[in-house]
Enzyme design. Structure first.
Site, mmCIF file in Angstrom:
data_model
loop_
_atom_site.group_PDB
_atom_site.id
_atom_site.type_symbol
_atom_site.label_atom_id
_atom_site.label_comp_id
_atom_site.label_asym_id
_atom_site.label_seq_id
_atom_site.Cartn_x
_atom_site.Cartn_y
_atom_site.Cartn_z
ATOM 1 N N SER A 184 9.697 0.320 -66.112
ATOM 2 C CA SER A 184 9.458 -0.843 -65.279
ATOM 3 C C SER A 184 8.806 -1.958 -66.066
ATOM 4 C CB SER A 184 8.553 -0.462 -64.108
ATOM 5 O OG SER A 184 8.326 -1.569 -63.290
ATOM 6 N N HIS A 239 1.531 -5.602 -59.707
ATOM 7 C CA HIS A 239 0.612 -4.525 -59.376
ATOM 8 C C HIS A 239 -0.276 -4.111 -60.543
ATOM 9 C CE1 HIS A 239 3.338 -3.993 -55.914
ATOM 10 N NE2 HIS A 239 2.256 -3.552 -55.323
ATOM 11 N N ASP A 283 6.762 -9.194 -56.991
ATOM 12 C CA ASP A 283 6.020 -8.317 -57.886
ATOM 13 C C ASP A 283 5.979 -8.860 -59.308
ATOM 14 O OD1 ASP A 283 4.372 -6.205 -58.193
ATOM 15 O OD2 ASP A 283 5.914 -4.671 -58.267
#
Length: 326
Positions: free
Chosen positions: A169, A63, A91
């Protein structure tokens, strides 16, 4: 409870240098952290500072991929990077650095299949922007693909109770030998903060999806539309892909795909609206995830100069889009 994706970067790839692991009990956690901390750098994407491990290539969170991606080892000198592969189903994306920053120590990509539930692990990241932060916990569980988070059906997740917050993350999760065994993905929380349920993509899955298969990067963040949601949107078929984001200087931008403009909440989901909805690609109609897999297989064989095709629903009209891979 809801899954909360912690925006960030993921992991390194490239030429990985192995070293002989030392027994963690003999040297303690501090020396292991000091040894691997030199593999953690900062990636700046969309104005965010993000931590990753570093090598000749870098795997980042899908993303965050786009134009203007920069990598810094010391917080000062920035190195440009470009996307060479991506996998939205896990992802993940793979960046190629223009050069490897001086002083970087490539980390070891370990075998996540060998780590056992109950083993101690640690995470290095930048919670709330505080870089090179260490948190410690245990491997709580292991989850097969498509069992935890619907938006990343290809990812095998390792669950941990090591503290994970906004900014973690993409940071690596290590075993006590200093090997990367996972990449922080998201948490599940009622409060929005960490509640002991953190999830990381396993290193073996990252290796398989990014290094062995090397998927094609379209530059699109896809949102799957199916079932009742497809009926609510009056789609002409039961399955389609909404274009959520389009990265600049990507193949999708060159073809002319338009990203969403707003996000609406339908059926408990945040649905991107106002952009293109892809009905078919590469001559293959989207009927289900299996047909999307066939399209992705076609994409994986594309080379510079090859044609990409899409059939999209835009403002109530069906349109055909074509373009060449740069």
């Amino acid at each position: 409870m809801r899954p909360i994706t912690m925006r960030g970067v993921l992991l390194l790839a490239g030429a990985l240098l192995a070293w002989a692991p030392f027994p963690a009990q003999a040297q303690g956690l501090a020396p292991v952290f000091q040894r691997v901390n030199g593999s953690v750098v900062v990636v700046r994407a969309k104005g965010r500072d993000l931590t990753v491990q570093n090598g000749a290539s870098v795997l980042v969170k899908f993303h965050e991929v786009g134009s203007g991606v920069l990598v810094s080892a010391d917080g000062k000198v920035l190195t440009a990077a470009q996307v060479v592969a991506a996998e939205s189903g896990a992802d993940l994306a793979l960046l190629q650095l223009a050069r490897v920053p001086a002083g970087i120590k490539p980390a070891v990509l370990g075998d996540s299949a060998r780590v056992q539930v109950g083993e101690q692990i640690f995470v290095v990241g930048a919670p709330y922007g505080i870089a090179h932060t260490l948190t410690v916990g245990y491997l709580s569980a292991r989850h097969k693909p498509n069992t935890i988070y619907a938006e990343t059906p290809l990812a095998e997740f390792l669950q941990t109770d090591a503290a994970i917050n906004q900014g973690n993350s993409g940071g690596p999760m290590f075993n006590l030998q200093g090997e990367v065994i996972g990449i922080v993905s998201h948490i599940i929380s009622k409060s929005g903060g960490f509640e002991g349920l953190g999830f990381v993509v396993s290193s073996n899955m990252a290796r398989q999806l990014m290094l062995e298969k090397r998927p094609f990067w379209t530059g699109v963040t896809w949102f799957r539309i199916s079932g009742e949601l497809a009926e609510y949107l009056n789609l002409p078929q039961p399955f389609a892909l909404a274009v959520e984001e389009v990265a600049k200087k990507s193949p999708a931008e060159a073809v002319g795909l338009l990203p969403s403009r707003v996000v609406a909440q339908l059926e408990g989901k945040h649905v991107p609206m106002g952009g293109d909805i892809v009905l078919a690609a590469m001559g293959i109609r989207l009927d289900n995830d299996a047909s999307f897999d066939k399209i992705r297989e076609r994409w994986s064989k594309l080379r510079s100069g090859d044609e990409m095709t899409f059939r999209v629903l835009r403002s109530g009209r069906v349109m055909e889009l074509k373009g060449r891979v740069l």
